[in-house]
Design an enzyme around this catalytic site. Structure first.
Site, PDB file in Angstrom:
ATOM      1  N   ASP A 155      -9.018  -6.689  -3.733  1.00 55.13           N
ATOM      2  CA  ASP A 155      -8.544  -5.407  -3.202  1.00 55.13           C
ATOM      3  C   ASP A 155      -9.358  -4.268  -3.813  1.00 55.13           C
ATOM      4  O   ASP A 155      -9.364  -4.072  -5.029  1.00 55.13           O
ATOM      5  CB  ASP A 155      -7.062  -5.248  -3.539  1.00 55.13           C
ATOM      6  N   SER A 171       0.837  -1.203   0.000  1.00 59.83           N
ATOM      7  CA  SER A 171       0.000   0.000   0.000  1.00 59.83           C
ATOM      8  C   SER A 171       0.876   1.258   0.000  1.00 59.83           C
ATOM      9  O   SER A 171       1.661   1.458  -0.922  1.00 59.83           O
ATOM     10  CB  SER A 171      -0.952  -0.054   1.194  1.00 59.83           C
ATOM     11  N   MET A 172       0.782   2.121   1.019  1.00 58.94           N
ATOM     12  CA  MET A 172       1.611   3.311   1.044  1.00 58.94           C
ATOM     13  C   MET A 172       3.093   2.963   1.049  1.00 58.94           C
ATOM     14  O   MET A 172       3.926   3.703   0.498  1.00 58.94           O
ATOM     15  CB  MET A 172       1.280   4.185   2.255  1.00 58.94           C
ATOM     16  N   HIS A 180      -7.280  -6.027   0.492  1.00 60.50           N
ATOM     17  CA  HIS A 180      -6.121  -5.129   0.565  1.00 60.50           C
ATOM     18  C   HIS A 180      -5.096  -5.601   1.586  1.00 60.50           C
ATOM     19  O   HIS A 180      -3.899  -5.339   1.435  1.00 60.50           O
ATOM     20  CB  HIS A 180      -6.611  -3.718   0.901  1.00 60.50           C
TER      21      HIS A 180
END
Length: 276
Positions: free
Chosen positions: A218, A95-96, A246
């Site tokens: 996701d 993710s980030m 996710h």
């Protein structure tokens, strides 16, 4: 362990074992401990030295109350790699954390050996950008929504349908989400960075070997976005892990760990062949 960067930012990290170094980067609002249950032991057993860190905004790293940018987070990771003397390093992000790794691959490719980008994209959808901004605004305004409601929203947003269909399993996740609800300024700053602008064209300049791992259900970074990202990065490969959302690295850790180890070992072998 704590290190202090040249700009005075304190970063918390953990360094596990010996072997080829692998640095794991978490997603928005997540502490480094999310890796400890599944990925750290699996990678250690596979012979890797595993490094985890708390991104700026997540205590005990500096919270960044005055805000920060993606460039700041990239500089933090570069500083840690240089501090530990582990360049070129393998990096795994989710993710980030993938966003940070992608930008690091552009800005400081000499620090990287190979990169795995999980739950990743080259640009966020409109709804994801609006959602991230809205969540950050709620924290800024001090709006106190019921913790159970926030936990349920996180579950719907991050977990796959098989998990959500199992009430006992979902109850465990809801308890975890309620216990880990972060509302500080560091989380707000991370939320504002969690939705990517359109970086697809920029990522065509990445030269580091990359493997993109998507999760079938996701909603944040769907497999179509992962495939688009992999197509943009020269030579990048892509794989979709079935049956999870996710948080696939926590929902289906066995499949994710196999994929990580397969790619990292293959890149290590390729590096040895190049230097032979």
């Amino acid at each position: 362990m704590l290190m202090t960067t040249e700009t005075g930012i304190r970063l918390s990290y953990h360094d596990h074992g010996d072997g080829p170094p692998v640095l794991l980067l978490t997603g928005t609002g997540a502490p480094s401990s999310v890796w400890d249950l599944h990925q750290v032991p699996a990678l250690r057993a596979a012979g890797f030295r595993v490094i985890t860190m708390d991104n700026r905004g997540i205590p005990p790293s500096d919270e960044g109350a005055d805000g920060f940018t993606i460039d700041d987070l990239v500089a933090d990771v570069a500083a840690l790699i240089e501090h530990l003397g582990v360049a070129p390093c393998r990096v795994v992000g989710t993710s980030m954390g993938s966003y940070i790794a992608q930008e690091l691959a552009l800005a400081r490719p000499e620090l990287l050996d190979a990169v795995v980008l999980m739950a990743a994209c080259g640009r966020s959808s409109l709804v994801q950008r609006v959602l991230a901004e809205g969540e950050a605004k709620l924290i800024e305004l001090g709006t106190e929504l019921p913790s159970g409601y926030l936990a349920a929203v996180r579950a719907m947003h991050n977990l796959g349908p098989a998990t959500l269909a199992d009430d006992d399993l979902t109850a465990d996740w809801l308890d975890l989400f309620e216990a880990s609800d972060g509302r500080g300024p560091g989380v707000r700053a991370q939320l504002r960075l969690s939705a990517l602008p359109d970086r697809i064209e920029a990522y065509r300049g990445i030269k580091v070997p990359c493997h993109v791992v998507s999760f079938e259900h996701d909603l944040v970074a769907p497999p179509s976005a992962g495939r688009e990202l992999a197509a943009a990065i020269p030579g990048a490969t892509h794989r979709t892990i079935p049956g999870c959302g996710h948080f696939g690295y926590l929902e289906n850790p066995e499949a994710v760990n196999r994929e990580l180890i397969r790619f990292l070992r293959a890149e290590s072998a390729a590096r040895l062949e190049e230097t032979a």
